[in-house]
Design an enzyme around this catalytic site. Sequence first.
Site, PDB file in Angstrom:
ATOM      1  NE  ARG A  58     137.486  68.422 -18.665  1.00  0.00           N
ATOM      2  CZ  ARG A  58     136.198  68.144 -18.591  1.00  0.00           C
ATOM      3  NH1 ARG A  58     135.722  67.061 -19.153  1.00  0.00           N
ATOM      4  NH2 ARG A  58     135.384  68.949 -17.962  1.00  0.00           N
ATOM      5  CD  GLU A  95     122.190  71.737 -14.152  1.00  0.00           C
ATOM      6  OE1 GLU A  95     123.290  71.321 -14.560  1.00  0.00           O
ATOM      7  OE2 GLU A  95     121.412  71.071 -13.450  1.00  0.00           O
TER       8      GLU A  95
HETATM    9  P1  AMP Z   1     127.696  70.810 -22.343  1.00  0.00           P
HETATM   10  O1  AMP Z   1     126.550  70.400 -21.468  1.00  0.00           O
HETATM   11  O2  AMP Z   1     127.671  70.071 -23.665  1.00  0.00           O
HETATM   12  O3  AMP Z   1     127.782  72.293 -22.522  1.00  0.00           O
HETATM   13  O4  AMP Z   1     129.003  70.350 -21.578  1.00  0.00           O
HETATM   14  C1  AMP Z   1     129.860  71.303 -21.049  1.00  0.00           C
HETATM   15  C2  AMP Z   1     131.245  70.773 -20.846  1.00  0.00           C
HETATM   16  O5  AMP Z   1     131.236  69.992 -19.681  1.00  0.00           O
HETATM   17  C3  AMP Z   1     131.788  69.931 -21.972  1.00  0.00           C
HETATM   18  O6  AMP Z   1     132.765  70.688 -22.643  1.00  0.00           O
HETATM   19  C4  AMP Z   1     132.394  68.749 -21.293  1.00  0.00           C
HETATM   20  O7  AMP Z   1     133.809  68.878 -21.301  1.00  0.00           O
HETATM   21  C5  AMP Z   1     131.919  68.806 -19.865  1.00  0.00           C
HETATM   22  N1  AMP Z   1     131.013  67.710 -19.505  1.00  0.00           N
HETATM   23  C6  AMP Z   1     129.668  67.741 -19.485  1.00  0.00           C
HETATM   24  N2  AMP Z   1     129.164  66.583 -19.038  1.00  0.00           N
HETATM   25  C7  AMP Z   1     130.223  65.785 -18.792  1.00  0.00           C
HETATM   26  C8  AMP Z   1     130.382  64.437 -18.321  1.00  0.00           C
HETATM   27  N3  AMP Z   1     129.331  63.664 -18.004  1.00  0.00           N
HETATM   28  N4  AMP Z   1     131.630  63.949 -18.194  1.00  0.00           N
HETATM   29  C9  AMP Z   1     132.691  64.715 -18.501  1.00  0.00           C
HETATM   30  N5  AMP Z   1     132.621  65.974 -18.934  1.00  0.00           N
HETATM   31  C10 AMP Z   1     131.408  66.512 -19.082  1.00  0.00           C
END
Ligand code: AMP
Length: 170
Positions: A58, A95
Site C-alpha cells: 500500500r 508480532e
Molecule cells: P506498523 O505496525 O506501523 O509496522 O504497520 C505495518 C503496516 O500495516 C503498515 O504499513 C500499515 O499499512 C498496516 N497497518 C497496521 N495497522 C493498520 C490498521 N489499523 N489499518 C490499516 N492498516 C494497518
Amino acid sequence: MDLKKFIRDVPDFPKPGILFKDITPLLGNPQAFRFSIEQLARQFRGQSIDAIAAAEARGFLFAAPLALELDKPLVPLRKPGKLPYTTLAFNYDLEYGQAELQMHVDAIQPGAKVLLVDDVLATGGTMRAACRLVGRAGGQVAGCAFLMELSFLAGRESLAPVKCFSVLNY
Ligand code: AMP
C-alpha cells in the site's frame, strides 16, 4: 476536504481486535486521492530530498504519485524474491514471526536523502525496518510521510529522531 470521510473502519480485520483503516474509498475517489497526494507534496516540496522509497504494497499507492508530483526517483522496497537484480536486505521482527525487506543495491546513491512513504503509521515496525534498509544502502532518511497515523500506537516516538508527517491523525 475532509479526507476522513473516505477512510472506512473495518472492525476485526485481519484478526479480532484490530480496527482496520480501509483506504479503498479514498483510492476510489479521484478528488480525495489527488487531495491526499497534494497534502503530502505540499509538506515536502522544496525540501532537500533525492529519492522517495516505499515498502509494498500500500505504500506504493502513495509513494508513486508523490514521486511524480515532486519529480523524484521512486525506490520500491520489496518482500524477498521479488526484485530481479542484486539486493540488500533487512530482517525484522513482526508480532508473530519475522519479515524481510529488500532493495536493489544501486537503488540509491551514497548519501542520498530519502523520504519514506506508507499509508498507515501503526507501531512503526515496518517503517523502522525501511529506515534501516535505507541506512544499509548508504542513504540518509530525510523523513517519513504517511496518509494517516494511529497516534495511540506511538509509532512516531519509535521512529525518533527521524521526523514524521501524516495527513490524518487518529
Ligand atoms: P506498523 O505496525 O506501523 O509496522 O504497520 C505495518 C503496516 O500495516 C503498515 O504499513 C500499515 O499499512 C498496516 N497497518 C497496521 N495497522 C493498520 C490498521 N489499523 N489499518 C490499516 N492498516 C494497518
